[in-house]
Motif scaffolding. Sequence first.
Motif: not given
Lengths: 301, 291
Positions: A52, A71-72, B101, B103-110, B113, B285-287, B289
């Motif tokens: 994150l 990552r995935e 956070r 959502l973004f820690s699931t196994p899918y790319s940002r 999402w 993508k660069k942010k 979280i």
Amino acid sequence: MSVIKVEHISKHFGNLKAVDDLSFEVQAGQVFGFLGQNGSGKSTTIRMLLSLIHPSSGRIEIFGQSIEKNREAILEQVGAIIERPDLYPYLSAKEHLQLFAKVRKQQISTNAIDETLVKVGLAHRSKDKVQTFSLGMKQRLGIAIALVHNPSLIILDEPTNGLDPQGIADIRQLIKQLAQEEGKTVFVSSHLLSEIEQVAHQILIIHQGKKMVEGVTRELLDPEKRIVQIKTMDDAGALQVIVAGSFSNYLLPRKEGIFLKIPTYEIPLLTESLIKAEVSLLGIETKNSLEDYFLQITSNA
Amino acid sequence: MWSLINVELYKIFRRPRTYIAFGAVAALIVVIQLGLKIDGNSYAAFLMKDINDTLTVDGKVLNGYLICYILLQLLLVHVPLLVALIAADMISGEANLGTLRLLFSTPYSRTSWMMAKFIAASVYTILLLIWLAFLALFVSMWVFGTDDLFLMKSNYVVLIQQQDVLWRYVGAFVFASFSLLTVTSLGFLMSSMAGNSIGPIVGTMSAIVFFTILSTLNIPLFTIIKPYLFTTHMNNWKEFFDIQVNANNEAIKGSILNIPKIKTSLSVLTLHIVLFVSASIMIIKKKDILS
């Protein structure tokens, strides 16, 4: 086998070094306690583990793969709660699990969802909207979301926040069960050191972004010595007895009262000396060893 | 990807806020329709007052087609503000709630999402437009009946036979969907830059107002940039109702006066959508979280 391998990670936010050259490893099937006061860099580290936050430098491997490149695949096997249990207030507990089950690549059955709700003690409130939940119930639901897809690695950031004593005991039991019975690796952070002491095989203490100490919990605790607080009506008189009775080596520099780190077998001797000297003794309290240990090293830092 | 879109749509349509826009559109349209039903003849007389001396118009001027045109003129300026309520909340709302956070820690790319969120917000926008079309066109046709569409332009009059109208509305609504999707993507971009919803919602609305003013002002400096502003093109759905005439000045059925203008506008709007969405994905993508 290392499930998590962190090598020299740092994270800077402008001039602030939130995490500074941190390295550690977590072995499979272990409960790893990640300790630190608020603002010490625990959550930043956990966010880096979950990709994150992008580290300023260093390398993170989970299941032997770089989190940056895989990552995935890695996150498919990870379940996590991060800091506060923030959820959708307009959805029920069950709807949350159904929703997060959908974003897993594996099929998660309705039975698995129901069993997870039972596991965290929320089965009776499964249809209620989260906006009616207490903080403790939200925390339980956060843990359920982390567990619903049966991950190999569970990362729990302050999982006992907001829980009542029974809730804390339940979560402690759940962590033990996950590691001992289900063979999961659990990475658990907390500032409540007594919680970690009771479940973690290995602990790491972080302070101001840096690693302070790391080791096997029972070795770090040194069960031969206890930290005790002497509570009296006459602290000066008690100190005289301590010095005269050759206990002065055990004194700890504390402003809040008289603290000693003393071998267990000498505690009755000390008590006897204080009573004989007619010091008005209110009590001798054994402090939580890990908590005291933590305070000792962080205050000396 | 489908499961992510499914999740995002589920969240959108479980939120009470979503239905505010549908309610607002319905309330506005019903109020206007009611007003025109009760006092429509005076309104029609007012519209026709300048040409009554030179032109005799038979039939029902105030029919469902004209009512729809009036409603679109009024509403397509304001609907973007309703679209911004949802689009500008898609990312910042979750950041504020703290669920981003999760959502973004699931196994899918940002990126996945973000695409899912944009598609879900677009579905909401299109549904709102369909709702608007249903109320403004079909309910008006039912309540006021149908006849030829008589439009007063600034210096000429357009008369479109009733059998030549419906497809123009289909075209106009498709065009309007591009306009509103541009607003959706702008709200989305604003949303990717903020940690709460208020800023992006106000920011999107302000940007629309600001660029609309620039598009409207006839100052040479702004004239240079006008063709590149999305607000210049958003109202060009009206081009579907400008018709070609033959040498005898008779309307050519099934024709549109300026097709290139529509194509240009659609291209500019599409380009804006692509730019806004790409920029928001790059930002996310660069942010870090942190919420």
